[in-house]
Motif scaffolding. Structure first.
Motif, PDB file in Angstrom:
ATOM      1  N   PRO A 116       0.944  -1.212   0.010  1.00 33.00           N
ATOM      2  CA  PRO A 116      -0.069  -0.024  -0.015  1.00 33.00           C
ATOM      3  C   PRO A 116       0.885   1.261   0.088  1.00 33.00           C
ATOM      4  O   PRO A 116       2.174   1.261   0.422  1.00 33.00           O
ATOM      5  CB  PRO A 116      -0.965  -0.052   1.337  1.00 33.00           C
ATOM      6  CG  PRO A 116      -0.081  -1.116   2.215  1.00 33.00           C
ATOM      7  CD  PRO A 116       0.702  -1.873   1.351  1.00 33.00           C
ATOM      8  N   PRO A 117       0.395   2.401  -0.660  1.00 36.28           N
ATOM      9  CA  PRO A 117       1.209   3.585  -0.582  1.00 36.28           C
ATOM     10  C   PRO A 117       1.330   4.230   0.702  1.00 36.28           C
ATOM     11  O   PRO A 117       0.823   3.731   1.790  1.00 36.28           O
ATOM     12  CB  PRO A 117       0.177   4.663  -1.408  1.00 36.28           C
ATOM     13  CG  PRO A 117      -1.122   3.840  -1.352  1.00 36.28           C
ATOM     14  CD  PRO A 117      -0.971   2.290  -1.062  1.00 36.28           C
ATOM     15  N   SER A 118       2.376   4.834   0.945  1.00 35.10           N
ATOM     16  CA  SER A 118       2.868   5.345   2.422  1.00 35.10           C
ATOM     17  C   SER A 118       3.153   6.856   2.065  1.00 35.10           C
ATOM     18  O   SER A 118       3.324   7.166   1.073  1.00 35.10           O
ATOM     19  CB  SER A 118       4.161   4.579   2.888  1.00 35.10           C
ATOM     20  OG  SER A 118       5.190   4.644   2.082  1.00 35.10           O
ATOM     21  N   GLU A 124      -1.448   9.507   2.205  1.00 39.99           N
ATOM     22  CA  GLU A 124      -2.166  10.414   2.564  1.00 39.99           C
ATOM     23  C   GLU A 124      -3.126  11.116   1.621  1.00 39.99           C
ATOM     24  O   GLU A 124      -4.369  11.253   2.120  1.00 39.99           O
ATOM     25  CB  GLU A 124      -1.560  11.480   3.605  1.00 39.99           C
ATOM     26  CG  GLU A 124      -2.441  12.512   4.275  1.00 39.99           C
ATOM     27  CD  GLU A 124      -1.589  13.855   4.756  1.00 39.99           C
ATOM     28  OE1 GLU A 124      -1.998  14.912   4.868  1.00 39.99           O
ATOM     29  OE2 GLU A 124      -0.315  13.397   5.259  1.00 39.99           O
ATOM     30  N   ALA A 125      -2.555  11.560   0.602  1.00 40.74           N
ATOM     31  CA  ALA A 125      -3.299  12.191  -0.356  1.00 40.74           C
ATOM     32  C   ALA A 125      -4.343  11.258  -1.053  1.00 40.74           C
ATOM     33  O   ALA A 125      -5.440  11.604  -1.229  1.00 40.74           O
ATOM     34  CB  ALA A 125      -2.358  12.700  -1.557  1.00 40.74           C
ATOM     35  N   ALA A 126      -3.931   9.860  -1.320  1.00 40.45           N
ATOM     36  CA  ALA A 126      -5.023   8.892  -1.862  1.00 40.45           C
ATOM     37  C   ALA A 126      -5.916   8.802  -0.954  1.00 40.45           C
ATOM     38  O   ALA A 126      -7.060   8.875  -1.269  1.00 40.45           O
ATOM     39  CB  ALA A 126      -4.108   7.660  -2.191  1.00 40.45           C
ATOM     40  N   GLU A 136      -3.756  23.720  -4.091  1.00 41.62           N
ATOM     41  CA  GLU A 136      -3.586  22.737  -3.036  1.00 41.62           C
ATOM     42  C   GLU A 136      -4.325  21.618  -3.478  1.00 41.62           C
ATOM     43  O   GLU A 136      -3.983  20.449  -3.495  1.00 41.62           O
ATOM     44  CB  GLU A 136      -4.068  23.291  -1.704  1.00 41.62           C
ATOM     45  CG  GLU A 136      -3.049  24.198  -0.960  1.00 41.62           C
ATOM     46  CD  GLU A 136      -3.385  24.291   0.400  1.00 41.62           C
ATOM     47  OE1 GLU A 136      -4.368  23.667   1.072  1.00 41.62           O
ATOM     48  OE2 GLU A 136      -2.961  25.321   1.108  1.00 41.62           O
ATOM     49  N   ILE A 137      -5.541  21.702  -4.127  1.00 42.20           N
ATOM     50  CA  ILE A 137      -6.182  20.661  -4.849  1.00 42.20           C
ATOM     51  C   ILE A 137      -5.226  19.976  -5.853  1.00 42.20           C
ATOM     52  O   ILE A 137      -5.072  18.605  -5.886  1.00 42.20           O
ATOM     53  CB  ILE A 137      -7.564  21.027  -5.364  1.00 42.20           C
ATOM     54  CG1 ILE A 137      -8.403  21.521  -4.358  1.00 42.20           C
ATOM     55  CG2 ILE A 137      -8.199  19.942  -6.138  1.00 42.20           C
ATOM     56  CD1 ILE A 137      -9.683  22.053  -4.799  1.00 42.20           C
ATOM     57  N   ALA A 138      -4.693  20.700  -6.752  1.00 42.99           N
ATOM     58  CA  ALA A 138      -4.145  20.057  -7.848  1.00 42.99           C
ATOM     59  C   ALA A 138      -2.566  19.214  -7.111  1.00 42.99           C
ATOM     60  O   ALA A 138      -2.357  18.310  -7.763  1.00 42.99           O
ATOM     61  CB  ALA A 138      -3.054  21.579  -8.619  1.00 42.99           C
ATOM     62  N   LEU A 139      -2.021  19.939  -6.216  1.00 44.77           N
ATOM     63  CA  LEU A 139      -0.870  19.292  -5.561  1.00 44.77           C
ATOM     64  C   LEU A 139      -1.328  17.888  -4.938  1.00 44.77           C
ATOM     65  O   LEU A 139      -0.521  16.842  -4.811  1.00 44.77           O
ATOM     66  CB  LEU A 139      -0.438  20.210  -4.478  1.00 44.77           C
ATOM     67  CG  LEU A 139       0.273  21.507  -4.903  1.00 44.77           C
ATOM     68  CD1 LEU A 139       0.852  22.403  -3.755  1.00 44.77           C
ATOM     69  CD2 LEU A 139       1.631  21.042  -6.006  1.00 44.77           C
ATOM     70  N   LEU A 140      -2.680  18.020  -4.295  1.00 42.03           N
ATOM     71  CA  LEU A 140      -2.951  16.843  -3.815  1.00 42.03           C
ATOM     72  C   LEU A 140      -3.182  15.613  -4.676  1.00 42.03           C
ATOM     73  O   LEU A 140      -2.896  14.453  -4.506  1.00 42.03           O
ATOM     74  CB  LEU A 140      -4.320  17.118  -2.915  1.00 42.03           C
ATOM     75  CG  LEU A 140      -4.984  16.035  -1.869  1.00 42.03           C
ATOM     76  CD1 LEU A 140      -4.090  15.839  -0.885  1.00 42.03           C
ATOM     77  CD2 LEU A 140      -6.292  16.476  -1.366  1.00 42.03           C
ATOM     78  N   VAL A 141      -3.924  16.067  -5.897  1.00 41.01           N
ATOM     79  CA  VAL A 141      -4.142  14.984  -6.969  1.00 41.01           C
ATOM     80  C   VAL A 141      -2.550  14.554  -7.391  1.00 41.01           C
ATOM     81  O   VAL A 141      -2.553  13.374  -7.547  1.00 41.01           O
ATOM     82  CB  VAL A 141      -4.797  15.713  -7.843  1.00 41.01           C
ATOM     83  CG1 VAL A 141      -4.790  14.855  -9.293  1.00 41.01           C
ATOM     84  CG2 VAL A 141      -6.293  15.965  -7.529  1.00 41.01           C
ATOM     85  N   ARG A 142      -1.779  15.425  -7.555  1.00 39.66           N
ATOM     86  CA  ARG A 142      -0.358  15.094  -8.133  1.00 39.66           C
ATOM     87  C   ARG A 142       0.183  14.146  -7.076  1.00 39.66           C
ATOM     88  O   ARG A 142       0.809  13.132  -7.516  1.00 39.66           O
ATOM     89  CB  ARG A 142       0.404  16.437  -8.373  1.00 39.66           C
ATOM     90  CG  ARG A 142       1.910  15.968  -9.046  1.00 39.66           C
ATOM     91  CD  ARG A 142       2.864  16.604  -8.531  1.00 39.66           C
ATOM     92  NE  ARG A 142       3.188  16.722  -7.120  1.00 39.66           N
ATOM     93  CZ  ARG A 142       3.715  17.756  -6.630  1.00 39.66           C
ATOM     94  NH1 ARG A 142       4.252  18.709  -7.159  1.00 39.66           N
ATOM     95  NH2 ARG A 142       3.949  17.927  -5.098  1.00 39.66           N
ATOM     96  N   ASP A 143       0.186  14.502  -5.741  1.00 38.37           N
ATOM     97  CA  ASP A 143       0.506  13.593  -4.724  1.00 38.37           C
ATOM     98  C   ASP A 143       0.210  12.246  -4.937  1.00 38.37           C
ATOM     99  O   ASP A 143       0.845  11.276  -4.675  1.00 38.37           O
ATOM    100  CB  ASP A 143       0.546  14.152  -3.336  1.00 38.37           C
ATOM    101  CG  ASP A 143       1.636  15.293  -3.278  1.00 38.37           C
ATOM    102  OD1 ASP A 143       2.547  15.699  -3.954  1.00 38.37           O
ATOM    103  OD2 ASP A 143       1.388  16.193  -2.278  1.00 38.37           O
ATOM    104  N   ALA A 144      -1.217  11.986  -4.965  1.00 43.21           N
ATOM    105  CA  ALA A 144      -1.855  10.629  -5.167  1.00 43.21           C
ATOM    106  C   ALA A 144      -1.242   9.851  -6.138  1.00 43.21           C
ATOM    107  O   ALA A 144      -1.585   8.824  -6.080  1.00 43.21           O
ATOM    108  CB  ALA A 144      -3.282  11.010  -4.886  1.00 43.21           C
ATOM    109  N   GLN A 145      -0.997  10.505  -7.320  1.00 45.70           N
ATOM    110  CA  GLN A 145      -0.543   9.825  -8.425  1.00 45.70           C
ATOM    111  C   GLN A 145       0.857   9.428  -8.449  1.00 45.70           C
ATOM    112  O   GLN A 145       1.302   8.643  -9.159  1.00 45.70           O
ATOM    113  CB  GLN A 145      -0.933  10.727  -9.735  1.00 45.70           C
ATOM    114  CG  GLN A 145      -2.400  10.867  -9.830  1.00 45.70           C
ATOM    115  CD  GLN A 145      -2.596  11.944 -11.000  1.00 45.70           C
ATOM    116  OE1 GLN A 145      -1.772  12.770 -11.550  1.00 45.70           O
ATOM    117  NE2 GLN A 145      -3.960  11.969 -11.532  1.00 45.70           N
ATOM    118  N   ASP A 146       1.685  10.177  -7.719  1.00 46.50           N
ATOM    119  CA  ASP A 146       3.158  10.087  -7.772  1.00 46.50           C
ATOM    120  C   ASP A 146       3.430   8.714  -7.167  1.00 46.50           C
ATOM    121  O   ASP A 146       2.954   7.987  -6.302  1.00 46.50           O
ATOM    122  CB  ASP A 146       3.918  11.153  -7.053  1.00 46.50           C
ATOM    123  CG  ASP A 146       4.016  12.300  -7.915  1.00 46.50           C
ATOM    124  OD1 ASP A 146       3.699  12.456  -9.140  1.00 46.50           O
ATOM    125  OD2 ASP A 146       4.280  13.421  -7.446  1.00 46.50           O
TER     126      ASP A 146
END
Length: 112
Positions: free
Chosen positions: A38-40, A45-47, A102-112
């Motif tokens: 699982p992602p860590s 957190e973003a996911a 911040e929404i854009a960063l959150l989406v990006r963090d979840a995809q990385d």
């Protein structure tokens, strides 16, 4: 085995194969573990935060992350600009974000 393995790794792999065992280079092992664990950290957190969104909200968040203005988002999802403004306001609240960046960063963090 990867093409750029060391001679010692190659010998280890040949011995493992001779015994009937499998051998994965450490690089490949890390890759495989990354696919099944699982992602860590920030990604996890973003996911988790994005998992609370409905399918439509997640779609709007992804379009916000692309940097699209409300009018263009509305055209893409066939909703009025006013409805998109409502969705964005709800996203800001639900995701506890201060702004669209911040929404854009959150989406990006979840995809990385």
């Amino acid at each position: 085995m990867l093409k750029h393995c060391t001679p010692a790794e190659l010998v280890t792999a040949v011995h493992a194969a001779h015994r009937g065992d499998a051998y994965l280079s450490p690089e490949v092992t890390r890759l495989v573990l990354g696919l099944v664990t699982p992602p860590s950290g920030r990604r996890g957190e973003a996911a988790a935060r994005l998992a609370a969104l409905s399918q439509r909200e997640a779609e709007i968040a992804a379009l916000v992350a692309e940097g699209l203005p409300n009018a263009e988002i509305g055209r893409r999802v066939h909703l009025s600009e006013t409805t998109i403004k409502t969705y964005v306001s709800r996203l800001l609240s639900t995701l506890d974000c201060a702004n669209r960046v911040e929404i854009a960063l959150l989406v990006r963090d979840a995809q990385d």
